[in-house]
Design a protein around this motif. Structure first.
Motif, PDB file in Angstrom:
ATOM      1  N   TYR A 164       2.275 -13.542   8.373  1.00  0.00           N
ATOM      2  CA  TYR A 164       3.196 -13.139   6.875  1.00  0.00           C
ATOM      3  C   TYR A 164       4.415 -13.001   7.300  1.00  0.00           C
ATOM      4  CZ  TYR A 164      -1.024 -10.697   4.067  1.00  0.00           C
ATOM      5  OH  TYR A 164      -1.898 -11.207   3.489  1.00  0.00           O
ATOM      6  N   LEU A 224       2.342  -7.573  -3.517  1.00  0.00           N
ATOM      7  CA  LEU A 224       1.592  -9.175  -2.094  1.00  0.00           C
ATOM      8  C   LEU A 224      -0.082  -9.347  -2.665  1.00  0.00           C
ATOM      9  CD1 LEU A 224       1.806 -11.841  -0.367  1.00  0.00           C
ATOM     10  CD2 LEU A 224       2.751  -9.588   1.133  1.00  0.00           C
ATOM     11  N   HIS A 225      -0.093  -8.995  -3.746  1.00  0.00           N
ATOM     12  CA  HIS A 225      -2.241  -8.429  -3.756  1.00  0.00           C
ATOM     13  C   HIS A 225      -2.392  -9.153  -4.986  1.00  0.00           C
ATOM     14  CE1 HIS A 225      -0.505  -4.607  -5.370  1.00  0.00           C
ATOM     15  NE2 HIS A 225      -0.844  -5.395  -6.281  1.00  0.00           N
ATOM     16  N   GLY A 273      -0.627  -1.900   5.861  1.00  0.00           N
ATOM     17  CA  GLY A 273      -0.531  -2.395   5.147  1.00  0.00           C
ATOM     18  C   GLY A 273       0.043  -3.352   4.203  1.00  0.00           C
ATOM     19  N   GLY A 288       2.915  -4.701   3.279  1.00  0.00           N
ATOM     20  CA  GLY A 288       3.646  -6.090   2.564  1.00  0.00           C
ATOM     21  C   GLY A 288       5.231  -5.982   2.697  1.00  0.00           C
ATOM     22  N   PRO A 346       4.189  -2.068  -3.667  1.00  0.00           N
ATOM     23  CA  PRO A 346       3.919  -1.139  -4.095  1.00  0.00           C
ATOM     24  C   PRO A 346       4.668   0.404  -3.363  1.00  0.00           C
ATOM     25  CG  PRO A 346       2.265  -2.112  -2.954  1.00  0.00           C
ATOM     26  CD  PRO A 346       3.518  -2.992  -3.010  1.00  0.00           C
ATOM     27  N   THR A 387       3.042  -2.298   9.034  1.00  0.00           N
ATOM     28  CA  THR A 387       2.936  -3.521   9.294  1.00  0.00           C
ATOM     29  C   THR A 387       3.092  -4.744  10.121  1.00  0.00           C
ATOM     30  OG1 THR A 387       3.020  -5.727   8.035  1.00  0.00           O
ATOM     31  CG2 THR A 387       5.041  -4.246   7.622  1.00  0.00           C
ATOM     32  N   VAL A 388       1.868  -5.315  10.049  1.00  0.00           N
ATOM     33  CA  VAL A 388       2.232  -6.469  11.540  1.00  0.00           C
ATOM     34  C   VAL A 388       3.154  -6.857  11.590  1.00  0.00           C
ATOM     35  CG1 VAL A 388       0.036  -5.997  12.515  1.00  0.00           C
ATOM     36  CG2 VAL A 388       0.058  -7.148  10.787  1.00  0.00           C
ATOM     37  N   GLN A 446       8.276  -7.971   7.631  1.00  0.00           N
ATOM     38  CA  GLN A 446       7.772  -7.548   6.244  1.00  0.00           C
ATOM     39  C   GLN A 446       8.640  -5.784   6.127  1.00  0.00           C
ATOM     40  OE1 GLN A 446       3.488  -7.159   5.731  1.00  0.00           O
ATOM     41  NE2 GLN A 446       3.691  -9.296   3.940  1.00  0.00           N
ATOM     42  N   ALA A 502       3.950  -1.311  13.200  1.00  0.00           N
ATOM     43  CA  ALA A 502       2.214  -0.636  13.433  1.00  0.00           C
ATOM     44  C   ALA A 502       1.174  -1.665  13.191  1.00  0.00           C
ATOM     45  CB  ALA A 502       2.663   0.308  13.331  1.00  0.00           C
ATOM     46  N   ASP A 503       0.415  -1.675  13.908  1.00  0.00           N
ATOM     47  CA  ASP A 503      -0.909  -2.098  14.150  1.00  0.00           C
ATOM     48  C   ASP A 503      -2.497  -0.864  13.529  1.00  0.00           C
ATOM     49  OD1 ASP A 503      -3.687  -3.176  14.126  1.00  0.00           O
ATOM     50  OD2 ASP A 503      -2.938  -3.888  16.016  1.00  0.00           O
ATOM     51  N   ALA A 504      -2.798  -1.508  12.230  1.00  0.00           N
ATOM     52  CA  ALA A 504      -3.455  -0.133  11.800  1.00  0.00           C
ATOM     53  C   ALA A 504      -4.695   0.323  12.669  1.00  0.00           C
ATOM     54  CB  ALA A 504      -3.683  -0.728  10.711  1.00  0.00           C
ATOM     55  N   LEU A 543      -3.867  -0.975   1.029  1.00  0.00           N
ATOM     56  CA  LEU A 543      -4.174  -2.279  -0.341  1.00  0.00           C
ATOM     57  C   LEU A 543      -4.024  -3.756  -0.538  1.00  0.00           C
ATOM     58  CD1 LEU A 543      -3.842  -2.982  -3.885  1.00  0.00           C
ATOM     59  CD2 LEU A 543      -1.709  -2.442  -4.160  1.00  0.00           C
ATOM     60  N   GLU A 544      -5.418  -3.993   0.048  1.00  0.00           N
ATOM     61  CA  GLU A 544      -5.904  -5.333   0.194  1.00  0.00           C
ATOM     62  C   GLU A 544      -5.612  -5.793   1.346  1.00  0.00           C
ATOM     63  OE1 GLU A 544      -5.235  -7.682  -3.144  1.00  0.00           O
ATOM     64  OE2 GLU A 544      -4.588  -9.496  -1.807  1.00  0.00           O
ATOM     65  N   SER A 545      -5.282  -4.772   2.601  1.00  0.00           N
ATOM     66  CA  SER A 545      -5.036  -4.903   3.614  1.00  0.00           C
ATOM     67  C   SER A 545      -6.250  -5.261   4.939  1.00  0.00           C
ATOM     68  CB  SER A 545      -3.580  -3.776   4.294  1.00  0.00           C
ATOM     69  OG  SER A 545      -4.398  -2.368   3.615  1.00  0.00           O
ATOM     70  N   MET A 556      -8.869  -6.992   8.616  1.00  0.00           N
ATOM     71  CA  MET A 556      -8.602  -6.251   9.567  1.00  0.00           C
ATOM     72  C   MET A 556      -9.780  -6.267  11.322  1.00  0.00           C
ATOM     73  SD  MET A 556      -6.072  -3.818   9.660  1.00  0.00           S
ATOM     74  CE  MET A 556      -4.654  -2.973   8.237  1.00  0.00           C
TER      75      MET A 556
HETATM   76  C1  LIG Z   1      -2.189  -9.426   0.858  1.00  0.00           C
HETATM   77  S1  LIG Z   1      -0.866  -8.262   2.180  1.00  0.00           S
HETATM   78  C2  LIG Z   1      -0.730  -6.562   1.137  1.00  0.00           C
HETATM   79  C3  LIG Z   1       0.089  -6.271   1.129  1.00  0.00           C
HETATM   80  C4  LIG Z   1       0.745  -4.713   0.245  1.00  0.00           C
HETATM   81  N1  LIG Z   1      -0.586  -3.540   0.176  1.00  0.00           N
HETATM   82  C5  LIG Z   1       1.397  -4.905  -1.664  1.00  0.00           C
HETATM   83  O1  LIG Z   1      -0.027  -4.709  -2.048  1.00  0.00           O
HETATM   84  O2  LIG Z   1       1.903  -5.937  -1.974  1.00  0.00           O
HETATM   85  C6  LIG Z   1      -2.024  -7.146   3.593  1.00  0.00           C
HETATM   86  C7  LIG Z   1      -1.186  -6.734   4.603  1.00  0.00           C
HETATM   87  O3  LIG Z   1      -1.826  -6.295   4.948  1.00  0.00           O
HETATM   88  C8  LIG Z   1      -1.405  -6.175   6.927  1.00  0.00           C
HETATM   89  N2  LIG Z   1      -1.883  -5.862   7.780  1.00  0.00           N
HETATM   90  C9  LIG Z   1      -2.523  -7.055   7.883  1.00  0.00           C
HETATM   91  N3  LIG Z   1      -3.654  -6.597   9.000  1.00  0.00           N
HETATM   92  C10 LIG Z   1      -3.069  -5.121   9.750  1.00  0.00           C
HETATM   93  C11 LIG Z   1      -3.094  -4.853  10.913  1.00  0.00           C
HETATM   94  N4  LIG Z   1      -3.818  -4.779  11.906  1.00  0.00           N
HETATM   95  N5  LIG Z   1      -2.254  -3.340  10.676  1.00  0.00           N
HETATM   96  C12 LIG Z   1      -1.345  -3.334   9.677  1.00  0.00           C
HETATM   97  N6  LIG Z   1      -1.002  -3.427   8.940  1.00  0.00           N
HETATM   98  C13 LIG Z   1      -1.723  -5.121   8.336  1.00  0.00           C
HETATM   99  C14 LIG Z   1       0.048  -7.672   6.669  1.00  0.00           C
HETATM  100  O4  LIG Z   1       0.765  -7.374   7.873  1.00  0.00           O
HETATM  101  C15 LIG Z   1       0.372  -7.862   4.980  1.00  0.00           C
HETATM  102  O5  LIG Z   1       1.257  -6.860   5.256  1.00  0.00           O
END
Ligand SMILES: C[S@@+](CC[C@H](N)C(=O)[O-])C[C@H]1O[C@@H](n2cnc3c(N)ncnc32)[C@H](O)[C@@H]1O
Length: 278
Positions: A16, A32-33, A73, A75, A79, A95-96, A100, A122-124, A140-142, A146
């Motif tokens: 990202y 970003l979805h 997550g 983005g 949102p 977000t990781v 972003q 931070a890591d979810a 939302l689409e994160s 995972m």
């Molecule tokens: C497809 S994007 C969606 C972004 C946002 N939710 C949106 O809809 O605009 C996926 C997001 O998930 C985050 N993500 C993925 N793995 C993650 C993790 N382990 N911890 C935190 N965020 C994570 C990515 O950094 C990115 O911001």
């Protein structure tokens, strides 16, 4: 998909970071979805349809003025900022991707919301927050990235207060991917760092395991998938030369989303749950 290695969150962050400028260019509202189209006749653009999916999330999250939502997550902040504007809520997003975080906080500041919307690295899988610290959480689409959905849902269930909602979207396998479509699907899983496959039947148990009660599990694939793929493919064909130059050699960029338009076996799920009040 069988045999796909679980993505490493650091690698996802790097992905990202690399595509941050592309995301800024792709959608001025910083969603970003995927998009949500009301019907087959709905001729909204991808950006309009993505904004609609954000509105659906806002509606499902049911957070009011000064309530605090965790955006898992987040983005580049579209949102989260929209939720704060629409509902008067406070938002902390994680977000990781460091890039972003920077772009999200810049967006919040430009919207005059820096005091209510904040994005952090931070890591979810291991959220740096106390139990019961949020009124709601959404992803939302994160979830798609995972390595372990059960663990992330457990973390979301832990940090949301009793009575609070957990809302998410996810890509799932509606049916096994047939042999002749496997190569294209595998390439997407590999290059865009998708996590282990999930089916709709996995979700009730995943939610229960996280101490959450199911409110809705809805297959919205027909409103989301094929149109997103066709529109994203069209958009990619018209990107400015500098974006093409920046990413042209990247294997993830070389994929054509249009190739997934016929893969009806990949679907899109909207999940709403809540933490019970005991
Ligand atoms: C497809 S994007 C969606 C972004 C946002 N939710 C949106 O809809 O605009 C996926 C997001 O998930 C985050 N993500 C993925 N793995 C993650 C993790 N382990 N911890 C935190 N965020 C994570 C990515 O950094 C990115 O911001």
């Amino acid at each position: 998909m069988q045999g796909i290695k679980a993505p490493d969150p650091t690698e996802v962050g790097g992905f990202y970071d690399r595509f941050a400028q592309f995301s800024v260019m792709a959608d001025p509202a910083a969603n970003l979805h995927f998009g949500y189209w009301d019907s087959p006749d709905d001729d909204s653009s991808l950006a309009e349809a993505a904004a609609r999916l954000t509105e659906i999330m806002i509606d499902k999250a049911r957070v009011g003025t000064d309530r605090h939502l965790l955006d898992v997550g987040c983005g580049i902040g579209g949102p989260g900022v929209r939720l704060a504007q629409a509902a008067g809520a406070r938002v902390t997003g994680v977000t990781v991707s460091q890039e972003q975080v920077r772009l999200g906080n810049q967006r919040a500041a430009e919207a005059g919301l820096a005091d209510r919307v904040r994005f952090e690295l931070a890591d979810a899988m291991d959220l740096p927050y106390e139990a019961d610290s949020f009124d709601a959480a959404w992803a939302l689409e994160s979830m798609i990235h995972m390595p372990d959905r059960a663990r992330v849902l457990g973390e979301m269930g832990r940090v949301v207060r009793p009575g609070g909602r957990v809302v998410l979207t996810d890509i799932f396998e509606r049916a096994p991917i047939p042999e002749h479509k496997r190569a294209v699907v595998e390439a997407y899983y590999r290059e865009t760092l998708l996590g282990p496959a999930v089916t709709v039947d996995d979700y009730p148990g995943l939610l229960r395991g996280a101490g959450l009660m199911v409110d809705e599990i809805i297959d919205i694939s027909e409103n989301v998938m094929a149109k997103t793929m066709r529109e994203a493919s069209r958009q990619k064909a018209t990107v400015p030369a500098e974006i093409e130059e920046m990413h042209g050699d990247d294997p993830a960029y070389q994929l054509d989303p249009g190739d997934l338009a016929e893969v009806w076996e990949l679907g899109y799920l909207l999940v709403v749950a809540h933490r019970p009040v005991r």
